[in-house]
Scaffold this motif. Structure first.
Motif, PDB file in Angstrom:
ATOM      1  N   SER A  21     -35.382 -16.309  12.511  1.00  0.00           N
ATOM      2  CA  SER A  21     -34.673 -15.178  11.925  1.00  0.00           C
ATOM      3  C   SER A  21     -33.176 -15.407  12.041  1.00  0.00           C
ATOM      4  O   SER A  21     -32.708 -16.071  12.973  1.00  0.00           O
ATOM      5  CB  SER A  21     -35.041 -13.875  12.631  1.00  0.00           C
ATOM      6  OG  SER A  21     -36.410 -13.583  12.505  1.00  0.00           O
ATOM      7  N   ALA A  23     -29.933 -12.848  11.863  1.00  0.00           N
ATOM      8  CA  ALA A  23     -29.393 -11.497  11.720  1.00  0.00           C
ATOM      9  C   ALA A  23     -27.928 -11.570  11.337  1.00  0.00           C
ATOM     10  O   ALA A  23     -27.134 -12.216  12.031  1.00  0.00           O
ATOM     11  CB  ALA A  23     -29.557 -10.734  13.025  1.00  0.00           C
ATOM     12  N   SER A  25     -24.228  -9.706  10.232  1.00  0.00           N
ATOM     13  CA  SER A  25     -23.419  -8.500  10.392  1.00  0.00           C
ATOM     14  C   SER A  25     -21.976  -8.810  10.006  1.00  0.00           C
ATOM     15  O   SER A  25     -21.574  -9.968   9.937  1.00  0.00           O
ATOM     16  CB  SER A  25     -23.489  -7.987  11.834  1.00  0.00           C
ATOM     17  OG  SER A  25     -22.985  -8.947  12.736  1.00  0.00           O
ATOM     18  N   ASP A  73     -34.339 -10.211   3.697  1.00  0.00           N
ATOM     19  CA  ASP A  73     -34.464  -8.777   3.528  1.00  0.00           C
ATOM     20  C   ASP A  73     -33.047  -8.233   3.598  1.00  0.00           C
ATOM     21  O   ASP A  73     -32.489  -8.042   4.687  1.00  0.00           O
ATOM     22  CB  ASP A  73     -35.344  -8.186   4.627  1.00  0.00           C
ATOM     23  CG  ASP A  73     -35.628  -6.706   4.433  1.00  0.00           C
ATOM     24  OD1 ASP A  73     -34.767  -6.014   3.847  1.00  0.00           O
ATOM     25  OD2 ASP A  73     -36.678  -6.238   4.860  1.00  0.00           O
ATOM     26  N   ASN A  74     -32.462  -8.001   2.446  1.00  0.00           N
ATOM     27  CA  ASN A  74     -31.063  -7.576   2.406  1.00  0.00           C
ATOM     28  C   ASN A  74     -30.869  -6.212   3.065  1.00  0.00           C
ATOM     29  O   ASN A  74     -29.816  -5.937   3.649  1.00  0.00           O
ATOM     30  CB  ASN A  74     -30.551  -7.564   0.980  1.00  0.00           C
ATOM     31  CG  ASN A  74     -30.354  -8.969   0.427  1.00  0.00           C
ATOM     32  OD1 ASN A  74     -30.166  -9.938   1.181  1.00  0.00           O
ATOM     33  ND2 ASN A  74     -30.417  -9.105  -0.887  1.00  0.00           N
ATOM     34  N   ASP A  75     -31.858  -5.358   2.965  1.00  0.00           N
ATOM     35  CA  ASP A  75     -31.730  -4.028   3.598  1.00  0.00           C
ATOM     36  C   ASP A  75     -31.666  -4.150   5.114  1.00  0.00           C
ATOM     37  O   ASP A  75     -30.976  -3.376   5.778  1.00  0.00           O
ATOM     38  CB  ASP A  75     -32.903  -3.138   3.193  1.00  0.00           C
ATOM     39  CG  ASP A  75     -32.839  -2.734   1.736  1.00  0.00           C
ATOM     40  OD1 ASP A  75     -33.898  -2.414   1.163  1.00  0.00           O
ATOM     41  OD2 ASP A  75     -31.725  -2.738   1.164  1.00  0.00           O
ATOM     42  N   LYS A  76     -32.403  -5.122   5.655  1.00  0.00           N
ATOM     43  CA  LYS A  76     -32.406  -5.344   7.104  1.00  0.00           C
ATOM     44  C   LYS A  76     -31.328  -6.332   7.526  1.00  0.00           C
ATOM     45  O   LYS A  76     -31.210  -6.644   8.716  1.00  0.00           O
ATOM     46  CB  LYS A  76     -33.772  -5.851   7.558  1.00  0.00           C
ATOM     47  CG  LYS A  76     -34.885  -4.825   7.421  1.00  0.00           C
ATOM     48  CD  LYS A  76     -36.200  -5.369   7.971  1.00  0.00           C
ATOM     49  CE  LYS A  76     -37.300  -4.314   7.881  1.00  0.00           C
ATOM     50  NZ  LYS A  76     -38.608  -4.834   8.392  1.00  0.00           N
ATOM     51  N   THR A  78     -31.163  -9.499   7.183  1.00  0.00           N
ATOM     52  CA  THR A  78     -31.818 -10.590   7.901  1.00  0.00           C
ATOM     53  C   THR A  78     -32.393 -11.614   6.928  1.00  0.00           C
ATOM     54  O   THR A  78     -32.917 -11.262   5.870  1.00  0.00           O
ATOM     55  CB  THR A  78     -32.941 -10.055   8.806  1.00  0.00           C
ATOM     56  OG1 THR A  78     -32.406  -9.057   9.688  1.00  0.00           O
ATOM     57  CG2 THR A  78     -33.543 -11.172   9.643  1.00  0.00           C
TER      58      THR A  78
END
Length: 126
Positions: A21, A23, A25, A73-76, A78
């Motif tokens: 994964s 992540a 930000s 997953d653009n919403d997450k 990630t």
């Protein structure tokens, strides 16, 4: 600030599976193509796969075609790399990276990427 944090690495037996994964930000993921790279000891960093902003287009290195699957997953915020049927030669540090906004098309050239994660170690061994 822009941050990319990889996770999911570890020790896996040949033929096994692992999911990495990344992540993100500090920026809006949906605006950027993203990629995965790996670097084995004593070797140059190499592109593994990349995916377009929407997820509709992908590129894979020949060495991983049919075994690895990139997704996001653009919403997450990630991105993922599903690694299947892993081989000892997949052993490396795996990095996620953001393709520079100035690159209009997909690329697996490291120099085209502007931000990198710290990497996660994947070791394939019995």
């Amino acid at each position: 600030q822009v941050q990319l944090v990889e996770s999911g690495g570890g020790l896996v037996q040949p033929g096994g599976s692992l999911r990495l994964s990344c992540a993100a930000s500090g920026f809006t993921l949906m605006y950027y193509h993203m990629g995965w790279f790996h670097q084995a000891p004593g070797k140059e960093r190499e592109g593994v796969s990349c995916m377009s902003r929407s997820g509709g287009r992908t590129l894979y290195a020949d060495s991983v075609k049919g075994r690895f699957v990139i997704s996001r997953d653009n919403d997450k915020m990630t991105m993922y790399l599903q690694m299947n049927n892993v081989k000892p030669e997949d052993t490396a540090v795996y990095y996620c990276a953001r393709l520079s906004i100035s690159s209009h098309d997909l690329s697996v050239r490291p120099n085209d990427y502007d931000y990198w994660g710290q990497g996660t170690q994947v070791t394939v061994s019995s």
